[in-house]
Design an enzyme around this catalytic site. Structure first.
Site, PDB file in Angstrom:
ATOM      1  N   ASP A   1      -6.292  -5.336  -3.576  1.00  0.00           N
ATOM      2  CA  ASP A   1      -5.793  -4.726  -4.813  1.00  0.00           C
ATOM      3  C   ASP A   1      -6.338  -3.310  -5.012  1.00  0.00           C
ATOM      4  OD1 ASP A   1      -4.381  -7.014  -5.315  1.00  0.00           O
ATOM      5  OD2 ASP A   1      -5.786  -7.792  -6.821  1.00  0.00           O
TER       6      ASP A   1
ATOM      7  N   HIS B   1      -7.861  -9.389  -5.800  1.00  0.00           N
ATOM      8  CA  HIS B   1      -7.675  -9.590  -4.365  1.00  0.00           C
ATOM      9  C   HIS B   1      -8.413  -8.459  -3.663  1.00  0.00           C
ATOM     10  CE1 HIS B   1      -3.582 -11.378  -5.741  1.00  0.00           C
ATOM     11  NE2 HIS B   1      -4.469 -12.354  -5.609  1.00  0.00           N
TER      12      HIS B   1
ATOM     13  N   HIS C   1      -0.789 -10.383  -0.900  1.00  0.00           N
ATOM     14  CA  HIS C   1      -1.943  -9.484  -0.959  1.00  0.00           C
ATOM     15  C   HIS C   1      -3.106 -10.083  -0.159  1.00  0.00           C
ATOM     16  CE1 HIS C   1      -0.484  -7.629  -5.026  1.00  0.00           C
ATOM     17  NE2 HIS C   1       0.445  -7.629  -4.075  1.00  0.00           N
TER      18      HIS C   1
ATOM     19  N   ARG D   1       9.180  -3.703  -2.243  1.00  0.00           N
ATOM     20  CA  ARG D   1       8.290  -3.029  -1.295  1.00  0.00           C
ATOM     21  C   ARG D   1       9.018  -1.798  -0.746  1.00  0.00           C
ATOM     22  NH1 ARG D   1       5.524  -8.449   1.530  1.00  0.00           N
ATOM     23  NH2 ARG D   1       5.039  -9.433  -0.477  1.00  0.00           N
TER      24      ARG D   1
ATOM     25  N   HIS E   1       4.734   0.040  -3.572  1.00  0.00           N
ATOM     26  CA  HIS E   1       5.811  -0.639  -4.292  1.00  0.00           C
ATOM     27  C   HIS E   1       6.699   0.325  -5.079  1.00  0.00           C
ATOM     28  CE1 HIS E   1       4.755  -4.891  -3.592  1.00  0.00           C
ATOM     29  NE2 HIS E   1       3.579  -4.365  -3.309  1.00  0.00           N
TER      30      HIS E   1
ATOM     31  N   HIS F   1      -4.882 -11.842  -8.968  1.00  0.00           N
ATOM     32  CA  HIS F   1      -4.627 -10.406  -8.841  1.00  0.00           C
ATOM     33  C   HIS F   1      -5.342  -9.622  -9.951  1.00  0.00           C
ATOM     34  CE1 HIS F   1      -2.382  -6.783  -7.796  1.00  0.00           C
ATOM     35  NE2 HIS F   1      -2.195  -6.602  -9.094  1.00  0.00           N
TER      36      HIS F   1
ATOM     37  N   HIS G   1      -1.681  -5.763   2.216  1.00  0.00           N
ATOM     38  CA  HIS G   1      -1.094  -7.095   2.368  1.00  0.00           C
ATOM     39  C   HIS G   1      -1.688  -7.764   3.607  1.00  0.00           C
ATOM     40  CE1 HIS G   1       2.457  -7.073  -0.600  1.00  0.00           C
ATOM     41  NE2 HIS G   1       1.659  -6.084  -0.935  1.00  0.00           N
TER      42      HIS G   1
ATOM     43  N   HIS H   1      -1.206  -1.605  -2.247  1.00  0.00           N
ATOM     44  CA  HIS H   1      -1.974  -2.799  -1.852  1.00  0.00           C
ATOM     45  C   HIS H   1      -2.180  -2.892  -0.343  1.00  0.00           C
ATOM     46  CE1 HIS H   1       0.690  -4.408  -5.299  1.00  0.00           C
ATOM     47  NE2 HIS H   1      -0.434  -3.956  -5.826  1.00  0.00           N
TER      48      HIS H   1
HETATM   49 CU   LIG Z   1       1.875  -5.231  -2.686  1.00  0.00          CU
HETATM   50 ZN   LIG Z   2      -3.216  -8.539  -5.628  1.00  0.00          ZN
END
Ligand SMILES: [Cu+2]
Ligand SMILES: [Zn+2]
Ligand SMILES: *[C@@H]1O[C@H](CO)[C@@H](O)[C@H](O)[C@H]1NC(C)=O
Ligand SMILES: *[C@@H]1O[C@H](CO)[C@@H](O)[C@H](O)[C@H]1NC(C)=O
Ligand SMILES: *[C@@H]1O[C@H](CO)[C@@H](O)[C@H](O)[C@H]1NC(C)=O
Ligand SMILES: *[C@@H]1O[C@H](CO)[C@@H](O)[C@H](O)[C@H]1NC(C)=O
Ligand SMILES: *[C@@H]1O[C@H](CO)[C@@H](O)[C@H](O)[C@H]1NC(C)=O
Length: 173
Positions: free
Chosen positions: A101, A98, A81, A161, A138, A89, A66, A64
């Site tokens: 994403d 997002h 995100h 994370r 992640h 999401h 962030h 992602h």
């Molecule tokens: Cu993330």
């Molecule tokens: Zn997301």
């Protein structure tokens, strides 16, 4: 001579592509996941994403953008995100997602993920600009909003994370 100068300036602008880079590391020391990724905005606006991430467990890992380029408290301080339209999401090919994403990256049995994908939504300029924000990889798979647990529509329930870095300008000509 003048013609040459004008022509070469034109060629430089016509072929230069804006690009950004992120060096991923694990400030927590718990995952030891590292990597390097380059984002290049193509002439049609699509962003090409290439690079390598190592030290992963085999399989899928949430990937992602962030919101914040803040690593003060490790990957935790990169916020949620990147979501300028306040949507839920989703996965990278979903209309409702997002901006940040990007789905999953896939690690081999050796824990290596070679990334070579494109995305239509992130950008290196304008409202969807990711420069100055963070990439987070992640520990677990992103369920793309379809997992049915409360975290699915917030984060894809992708777990801790494992690695992160701030996205910087590589070439802005
Ligand atoms: Cu993330
Ligand atoms: Zn997301
Ligand atoms: C990434 O950053 C680390 C220091 O945090 C450095 O040792 C490493 O060489 C960098 N890698 C790349 C490809 O820039
Ligand atoms: C982290 O991974 C690198 C190579 O991916 C390895 O050389 C190193 O020993 C690992 N460190 C820890 C603490 O696991
Ligand atoms: C993305 O970049 C990689 C590495 O330079 C390249 O092999 C690939 O063809 C590019 N993809 C697109 C759609 O331009
Ligand atoms: C974002 O959307 C949620 C509902 O999905 C809403 O509760 C919240 O107020 C919205 N935030 C903003 C800043 O519009
Ligand atoms: C990236 O994928 C494209 C096809 O989508 C392929 O032509 C290209 O060689 C790949 N590049 C790398 C560096 O893997």
């Amino acid at each position: 001579m003048l013609t040459f100068a004008v022509l070469s300036t034109f060629l430089l602008y016509a072929f230069a592509e804006k690009s950004a880079v992120v060096n991923l590391s694990d400030p927590s020391g718990e995952y030891n996941v590292t990597g390097n990724i380059i984002f290049t905005q193509l002439d049609n606006g699509i962003v090409n994403i290439t690079g390598t991430v190592t030290g992963l467990t085999p399989g899928n890992h949430g990937f992602h953008i962030h919101n914040l380029g803040n690593l003060e408290d490790g990957c935790t301080s990169t916020g949620a995100h990147f979501n300028p339209h306040n949507l839920t999401h989703g996965g990278p090919t979903d209309t409702i997602r997002h901006v940040g994403d990007l789905g999953n990256i896939v690690a081999s049995n050796e824990g290596v993920s070679v990334i070579n994908v494109t995305d239509n939504i992130i950008a290196l300029e304008g409202l969807h600009n990711i420069i100055g924000r963070a990439v987070v990889v992640h520990a677990l798979e992103d369920d793309l909003g379809r997992g049915g647990v409360p975290d699915s529509i917030l984060t894809g329930n992708a777990g801790a994370r494992a690695s992160c870095g701030v996205i910087g300008i590589l070439n802005d000509e």
